[in-house]
Write a protein that holds these residues in place. Sequence first.
Motif, mmCIF file in Angstrom:
data_model
loop_
_atom_site.group_PDB
_atom_site.id
_atom_site.type_symbol
_atom_site.label_atom_id
_atom_site.label_comp_id
_atom_site.label_asym_id
_atom_site.label_seq_id
_atom_site.Cartn_x
_atom_site.Cartn_y
_atom_site.Cartn_z
ATOM 1 N N ASP A 78 7.085 -0.201 10.470
ATOM 2 C CA ASP A 78 6.269 -1.413 10.424
ATOM 3 C C ASP A 78 6.286 -2.082 9.052
ATOM 4 O OD1 ASP A 78 4.916 0.853 9.567
ATOM 5 O OD2 ASP A 78 2.943 0.179 10.251
ATOM 6 N N ALA A 79 7.236 -1.676 8.176
ATOM 7 C CA ALA A 79 7.487 -2.449 6.956
ATOM 8 C C ALA A 79 8.123 -3.770 7.367
ATOM 9 C CB ALA A 79 8.401 -1.679 6.018
ATOM 10 N N LEU A 80 8.083 -4.756 6.482
ATOM 11 C CA LEU A 80 8.492 -6.104 6.887
ATOM 12 C C LEU A 80 9.439 -6.729 5.873
ATOM 13 C CD1 LEU A 80 8.034 -8.381 8.992
ATOM 14 C CD2 LEU A 80 6.210 -9.233 7.505
ATOM 15 N N GLU A 81 10.638 -7.065 6.319
ATOM 16 C CA GLU A 81 11.524 -7.877 5.488
ATOM 17 C C GLU A 81 10.943 -9.279 5.413
ATOM 18 O OE1 GLU A 81 16.270 -9.075 5.104
ATOM 19 O OE2 GLU A 81 15.550 -7.989 6.872
ATOM 20 N N ASN A 98 -0.322 2.928 -9.257
ATOM 21 C CA ASN A 98 -0.142 1.960 -10.343
ATOM 22 C C ASN A 98 0.780 0.825 -9.909
ATOM 23 O OD1 ASN A 98 -1.664 3.588 -12.075
ATOM 24 N ND2 ASN A 98 -0.211 3.401 -13.750
ATOM 25 N N GLU A 99 1.983 1.193 -9.486
ATOM 26 C CA GLU A 99 3.035 0.182 -9.349
ATOM 27 C C GLU A 99 3.028 -0.547 -8.013
ATOM 28 O OE1 GLU A 99 4.346 -0.925 -11.768
ATOM 29 O OE2 GLU A 99 4.375 0.630 -13.295
ATOM 30 N N GLY A 100 2.640 0.120 -6.930
ATOM 31 C CA GLY A 100 2.557 -0.590 -5.662
ATOM 32 C C GLY A 100 1.472 -1.646 -5.687
ATOM 33 N N PHE A 101 0.295 -1.272 -6.196
ATOM 34 C CA PHE A 101 -0.807 -2.233 -6.320
ATOM 35 C C PHE A 101 -0.429 -3.375 -7.267
ATOM 36 C CE2 PHE A 101 -3.597 0.828 -4.292
ATOM 37 C CZ PHE A 101 -4.571 0.028 -3.711
ATOM 38 N N PHE A 144 3.229 -1.140 1.803
ATOM 39 C CA PHE A 144 2.063 -0.486 2.406
ATOM 40 C C PHE A 144 0.828 -1.385 2.310
ATOM 41 C CE2 PHE A 144 -1.240 3.090 1.789
ATOM 42 C CZ PHE A 144 -1.560 3.087 3.142
ATOM 43 N N LEU A 145 0.600 -1.928 1.122
ATOM 44 C CA LEU A 145 -0.578 -2.785 0.939
ATOM 45 C C LEU A 145 -0.426 -4.092 1.718
ATOM 46 C CD1 LEU A 145 -1.098 -2.153 -2.869
ATOM 47 C CD2 LEU A 145 -2.363 -1.129 -0.968
ATOM 48 N N TRP A 146 0.782 -4.610 1.767
ATOM 49 C CA TRP A 146 1.054 -5.826 2.542
ATOM 50 C C TRP A 146 0.796 -5.567 4.028
ATOM 51 C CZ3 TRP A 146 6.422 -8.480 3.450
ATOM 52 C CH2 TRP A 146 6.244 -9.839 3.668
ATOM 53 N N ARG A 147 1.136 -4.354 4.480
ATOM 54 C CA ARG A 147 0.878 -3.977 5.880
ATOM 55 C C ARG A 147 -0.629 -3.950 6.149
ATOM 56 N NH1 ARG A 147 -0.415 -3.678 10.139
ATOM 57 N NH2 ARG A 147 0.143 -2.244 11.846
ATOM 58 N N ILE A 148 -1.414 -3.404 5.221
ATOM 59 C CA ILE A 148 -2.872 -3.394 5.399
ATOM 60 C C ILE A 148 -3.412 -4.821 5.412
ATOM 61 C CG2 ILE A 148 -5.065 -2.622 4.430
ATOM 62 C CD1 ILE A 148 -3.506 -0.289 3.127
ATOM 63 N N GLU A 149 -2.890 -5.650 4.518
ATOM 64 C CA GLU A 149 -3.334 -7.052 4.486
ATOM 65 C C GLU A 149 -3.079 -7.732 5.828
ATOM 66 O OE1 GLU A 149 -1.278 -10.873 3.418
ATOM 67 O OE2 GLU A 149 -1.869 -10.177 1.419
ATOM 68 N N ARG A 150 -1.897 -7.538 6.404
ATOM 69 C CA ARG A 150 -1.585 -8.158 7.697
ATOM 70 C C ARG A 150 -2.513 -7.651 8.796
ATOM 71 N NH1 ARG A 150 3.613 -6.792 6.091
ATOM 72 N NH2 ARG A 150 3.905 -5.287 7.803
ATOM 73 N N GLN A 151 -2.913 -6.396 8.688
ATOM 74 C CA GLN A 151 -3.763 -5.811 9.724
ATOM 75 C C GLN A 151 -5.173 -6.371 9.684
ATOM 76 O OE1 GLN A 151 -2.714 -3.618 12.129
ATOM 77 N NE2 GLN A 151 -4.753 -3.932 13.037
ATOM 78 N N ILE A 152 -5.731 -6.510 8.499
ATOM 79 C CA ILE A 152 -7.146 -6.903 8.418
ATOM 80 C C ILE A 152 -7.330 -8.350 7.980
ATOM 81 C CG2 ILE A 152 -7.778 -4.513 7.935
ATOM 82 C CD1 ILE A 152 -8.315 -5.278 5.041
ATOM 83 N N CYS A 153 -6.236 -9.057 7.681
ATOM 84 C CA CYS A 153 -6.221 -10.457 7.234
ATOM 85 C C CYS A 153 -6.544 -10.546 5.737
ATOM 86 C CB CYS A 153 -7.184 -11.333 8.031
ATOM 87 S SG CYS A 153 -6.752 -11.376 9.791
ATOM 88 N N ARG A 154 -5.964 -11.553 5.131
ATOM 89 C CA ARG A 154 -6.041 -11.669 3.677
ATOM 90 C C ARG A 154 -7.462 -11.768 3.133
ATOM 91 N NH1 ARG A 154 -2.010 -15.266 0.056
ATOM 92 N NH2 ARG A 154 -0.715 -13.446 0.535
#
Length: 612
Positions: free
Chosen positions: A461-464, A326-329, A398-408
């Motif tokens: 691999d989290a990102l500030e 719920n909250e991460g998304f 976590f979701l931001w990490r996936i976005e960076r991996q596969i592109c927006r």
Amino acid sequence: MAPVDPHSFTDSTHPFATHISLSLYFNFPSSTIHSSALLTLPSPHSGPISLDARSLAISSVLDPQTLTPLPFSLSPNSDPIKGQNLTITLSNQSSFLITFSTSPSSSALQWLSPPQTFNKTLPFVYTQCQSIHARSVFPCQDTPAARICYSARLNLPRQLSAVMSAAHIDRRPPILGEGLSSCDEALWCAEDRVVEEFAMEQPIPPYLFAFAVGEINYREVGPRTRVYAESVPAVLDAAAKEFAGTEEMIRQGERLFGPYEWGRFDLLVLPPSFPYGGMENPRMVFLTPTVIRGDASGAQVVAHELAHSWTGNLITNKTNEDFWLNEGFTTYAERRIVEVVQGEDRAALNIGIGWRGLNEDMERFHDNMEFTKLKTRQEGVDPDDIYSHVPYEKGFQFLWRIERQICRPAFDEFLKKYIATFKFQSIDTEMFLDFLKANVPGIEKEIDLDVWIHGTGIPPDALEPVSTIYTKIVSLATEFKLGRMPREDEVAEWRGQEWELYLENLPKGIESSQVAALDARYRLSECKDWEVKVAFLQLAISSGCREYFVEVEKTLKEVGRMKYLRPLYTALAQATGNDEAKILAKRVFMEARECYHPIAQGVVETILSKHL
């Protein structure tokens, strides 16, 4: 018995109710609701069925066709977390009618006397059912795994009105015979009463059931949005101005995530005791008045609650152990909306404030790292006690990490497909991971999914966040320890979020004289932005500035939002070598307790019992 949820008595072998029809008679003098609930099953069922109940007086359970009694039992001892198990025995019935009354101690309901409201003339009552408090309003399978449609008739004093997380159907006089409940028909049909009817035709989890009753009015702010509040013109006008850009946010949300499925997106500004910043009840979001800041920045809370219309309301975590779904998304979706509507710098500030909050909660849970995971084990744990930034900010990361991996662009397509696939369903983490791996082949070779989901702490691999404004503010905060206060030209364009980020990044161990000097120049203790004011007061307490205790007490008595209560009471209770602070915490809570929602009362009691 095979429970579907560690926080519910619901049995996996029993059918879920699909519809509940409620009749609610509001008795303000006794702070109770006399009620009936007709629960409908998808097909006839024989044998026991278990419901959750808390602080409910059950009068009867009937076959609605014949009005003959059905056998039922209520567990004699109340579980401190789950409440009581209401077991009903059916004989090939597809529906059953329960008559019952709530208790003044209902954990979901706050009854406000006139002096506790904005208008000071009429009483007010509202619900807060998340996480597991719907069971204190009506018996139900109180798990997000269950999704129900509902209708409701609210019988209330004529001078009041009602709003619900549902479509409003009618406001009319009571009708003889419709009020079958634990109140009699004479009370239901009294001349000074009125009935408001509502219907929710889309299936929702029980925690999204919501209503408020009081002297309520509204302002139109968009084609799909009204802002409701007590009938105080100043509050209504300020709210309408703050949230004037809501329709644009809805349009951007639809562009990013697909159609808005709930018809209307109305907003209710509650009295100051509301324990959260906002609650995403479909069709009628509940908001704290503290988000009205006068500069439209409070609309970011609205962006979060709007984002829940897709992630949380449309797709729901199956249990609170999967709360990050719920909250991460939603935190990710909120920041995408803010980025489009208010700009990249504003979104970067949000990420920065969230990053700081995530790190603080890692320290908070250093003795129980289980609650730094995304997928948690919560057997025997009250979800209110472990509410934190972790599912929000680690989930976002976590979701931001996936976005960076596969592109927006690819991630945007993935999100739209995810929402379309699972809408109006409740899912768990494993279902999401299966969907992710099926739609992003090889992702598990690029990102350690197990570390993100089941690992403790913050993954490597989290990102500030990196942005010019974020870096500048953090740098200025670091220099404060060396005695350099930000110049007026450096902060001339700062709004609340900039100050909040600055204060939260100040080094530990600052001298009280430095704190006082900062306030003397910028008057942060008097700031009308509650985020800034509370962040400053928390700093003042931790640095031993006793001269701010009067302002701390005033703040704790003015608002009931847990985001402010939790850090201030914690700072007072943990003040090393400062008995005055500890005494203040106890006294203020004793004096202010009845002005807090029951959920907030429990949170503060836990803090004080742990540290004092």
